[in-house]
Design a protein around this motif. Structure first.
Motif, PDB file in Angstrom:
ATOM      1  N   UNK A  44      75.431  30.323   6.321  1.00 29.50           N
ATOM      2  CA  UNK A  44      76.835  30.739   6.330  1.00 29.50           C
ATOM      3  C   UNK A  44      77.768  29.534   6.448  1.00 29.50           C
ATOM      4  N   UNK A  45      77.457  28.625   7.355  1.00 28.66           N
ATOM      5  CA  UNK A  45      78.309  27.446   7.527  1.00 28.66           C
ATOM      6  C   UNK A  45      78.307  26.585   6.265  1.00 28.66           C
TER       7      UNK A  45
ATOM      8  N   UNK B  67      72.086  32.874  22.187  1.00 29.39           N
ATOM      9  CA  UNK B  67      71.734  31.904  21.147  1.00 29.39           C
ATOM     10  C   UNK B  67      72.952  31.521  20.306  1.00 29.39           C
ATOM     11  N   UNK B  68      73.820  32.491  20.028  1.00 30.08           N
ATOM     12  CA  UNK B  68      75.010  32.214  19.223  1.00 30.08           C
ATOM     13  C   UNK B  68      75.993  31.297  19.950  1.00 30.08           C
TER      14      UNK B  68
ATOM     15  N   UNK C 156      82.790  31.421  15.051  1.00 26.64           N
ATOM     16  CA  UNK C 156      83.778  32.497  15.153  1.00 26.64           C
ATOM     17  C   UNK C 156      84.904  32.312  14.128  1.00 26.64           C
ATOM     18  N   UNK C 157      85.408  33.430  13.594  1.00 24.43           N
ATOM     19  CA  UNK C 157      86.465  33.406  12.574  1.00 24.43           C
ATOM     20  C   UNK C 157      87.579  34.367  12.967  1.00 24.43           C
TER      21      UNK C 157
ATOM     22  N   UNK D  97      84.638  39.371  16.391  1.00 28.50           N
ATOM     23  CA  UNK D  97      83.431  39.250  17.196  1.00 28.50           C
ATOM     24  C   UNK D  97      82.279  38.698  16.361  1.00 28.50           C
ATOM     25  N   UNK D  98      81.300  38.117  17.032  1.00 26.81           N
ATOM     26  CA  UNK D  98      80.102  37.641  16.353  1.00 26.81           C
ATOM     27  C   UNK D  98      79.036  38.724  16.266  1.00 26.81           C
ATOM     28  N   UNK D  99      79.217  39.772  17.046  1.00 23.77           N
ATOM     29  CA  UNK D  99      78.190  40.817  17.074  1.00 23.77           C
ATOM     30  C   UNK D  99      78.793  42.128  17.542  1.00 23.77           C
TER      31      UNK D  99
END
Length: 455
Positions: free
Chosen positions: A110-111, A138-139, A146-147, A151-153
């Motif tokens: 993704x990055x 882990x994240x 983050x964008x 949220x990341x999850x």
């Protein structure tokens, strides 16, 4: 009796804080279960789908592709513990190769896509209540992920397992957590809508999402695919691969005879006496990779009109409440598949992609392949195949990851292999090469020495 069961189940879900949209979806599924639905799709009601467009044939303007990717969000399914492989934490935290886990490689992909195309491309994991905390920990190693405050999850819903004999919620005081089960990955739509994240994504200007299994490292963000999907105007698109003799278990798409609508049929939805149609790779030549693309605006409209109940086909699974106890009560687990949403969206379509977009790890056989010299991990986190994939069959000594890693601690050389079958407790040293068709058997523990060429 079943009315009481439904009331008890709903009360249990409300007490546990399950979101209203998930409860309404459960009630919809319960009604079908009560009516005796098993979710079967008979062969005489469908016909093979028409030849799909192929990704390899597409030409998409690079700027249109970039703009489409900038309005896309990537969602990875991350609810599984990998218990069949002996894991007790999120499967995506398993090391795949080069010291990286599934999660590390997904983040790298993704990055890299963000940097290459200059896009936002948020990444969200749909966790279960069993995988959420480990995944967030882990994240935390990737603060740049983050964008726009997204949220990341988010957490998948849960529902009660139901007793087969009376459809009441099962009770299992020895381990109350076993009284609950996930509602299948079809819950991704309910969880996004009921949590408010779907609305949040739309307000932030995102129009489409790519949803894939977290253990499929071939399903990387693809600008060409995003551009094609945006230009197609379709509300939904499924990625398919051409089936081989090794792909007889995966679900396939078909056209419903009554209206021509594309639908998904999985193994659990096929009548036993009709499995020969299901496994016929010429009759149903394409399987569903579980990579799919969805127009978020259409999804939100459909969910709002249906009060959060998308109405996906029921998949009824019969199991023991404690999978390790064959004498424990029989229960039904009601599930739905996210790929089944194809029949909800008028104008849904499909696209045939290359095998490089389908690299799942469901067993240690597949883990052996990804850890071998068949693949190289490039700087963008993409696994590049360097040879044809051989057939691998490891016996029960390798089923659990801890045993597999002990017996195969180093990557095998498989670039010249056609097939590898191992029976018995065989340990492999460093730089072992497999050439052609090889079978290794051992009645007692055996060691293959460093540098051995098996042919």
């Amino acid at each position: 009796m079943s009315t009481t069961g439904l009331q008890q189940a709903v009360a249990k879900m409300e007490a546990a804080g399950v979101m209203p949209a998930a409860i309404r979806t459960f009630q919809d599924q319960y009604a079908r279960l009560e009516q005796g639905a098993a979710g079967f799709i008979a062969e005489e009601t469908i016909e093979p789908m028409a030849e799909p467009v192929k990704l390899a044939d597409l030409e998409v303007d690079p700027e249109q592709a970039r703009e489409a990717l900038d309005r896309t969000v990537v969602v990875k399914l991350n609810g599984g513990l990998g218990t069949s492989m002996g894991l007790d934490k999120a499967k995506n935290l398993l090391e795949v190769r080069d010291g990286k886990t599934f999660l590390d490689i997904i983040v790298q992909q993704v990055l890299a896509a963000r940097a290459k195309h200059g896009v936002r491309l948020p990444l969200l994991f749909m966790n279960s209540f069993r995988t959420h905390d480990d995944t967030l920990e882990s994240l935390a190693e990737y603060p740049e992920l983050a964008v726009d405050g997204l949220p990341l999850a988010f957490v998948q819903n849960q529902e009660p397992k139901l007793r087969v004999d009376d459809l009441t919620p099962v009770e299992w005081p020895e381990d109350p957590s076993l009284e609950w089960c996930p509602p299948g990955h079809g819950d991704v739509y309910t969880a996004l809508y009921g949590s408010g994240i779907l609305e949040q994504l739309l307000q932030a200007g995102f129009e489409r999402m790519m949803v894939t299994n977290g253990d499929n490292l071939g399903a990387s963000p693809d600008a060409t695919m995003a551009g094609w999907f945006a230009a197609s105007g379709a509300p939904y698109a499924a990625e398919l691969c051409r089936r081989t003799v090794n792909d007889r278990k995966g679900g396939h798409l078909a056209a419903r005879r009554s209206d021509g609508q594309l639908i998904l049929r999985d193994t659990a939805q096929t009548l036993p006496e009709q499995m020969h149609f299901f496994t016929d790779t010429d009759h149903h030549p394409y399987f569903h990779t579980n990579n799919l693309w969805v127009d978020l605006r259409v999804l939100h409209r459909e969910m709002a009109q249906r009060d959060g109940v998308l109405g996906l086909p029921l998949i009824r699974n019969e199991k023991n409440v404690d999978p390790t106890r064959p004498d424990s009560p029989k229960v039904y687990q009601m599930e739905s598949a996210m790929g089944a949403a194809i029949e909800v969206f008028e104008g849904a379509t499909a696209i045939c992609v290359g095998r490089e977009r389908f690299l799942p790890v469901k067993t240690t056989n597949e883990l052996l392949l990804l850890r071998s010299d068949l693949y190289e991990l490039d700087e963008d986190g993409l696994l590049q195949a360097r040879a044809e994939t051989p057939r691998v069959e490891l016996d029960g000594h390798y089923k659990l990851v801890q045993d597999f890693s002990r017996l195969v601690p180093h990557p095998l050389g498989l670039r010249q292999a056609t097939s590898l079958r191992v029976n018995g407790e065989v340990s492999f040293g460093r730089d072992v090469q497999v050439v052609g068709d090889v079978q290794v058997s051992a009645a007692e523990p055996r060691m293959i020495e460093d540098g051995t060429v098996l042919a």
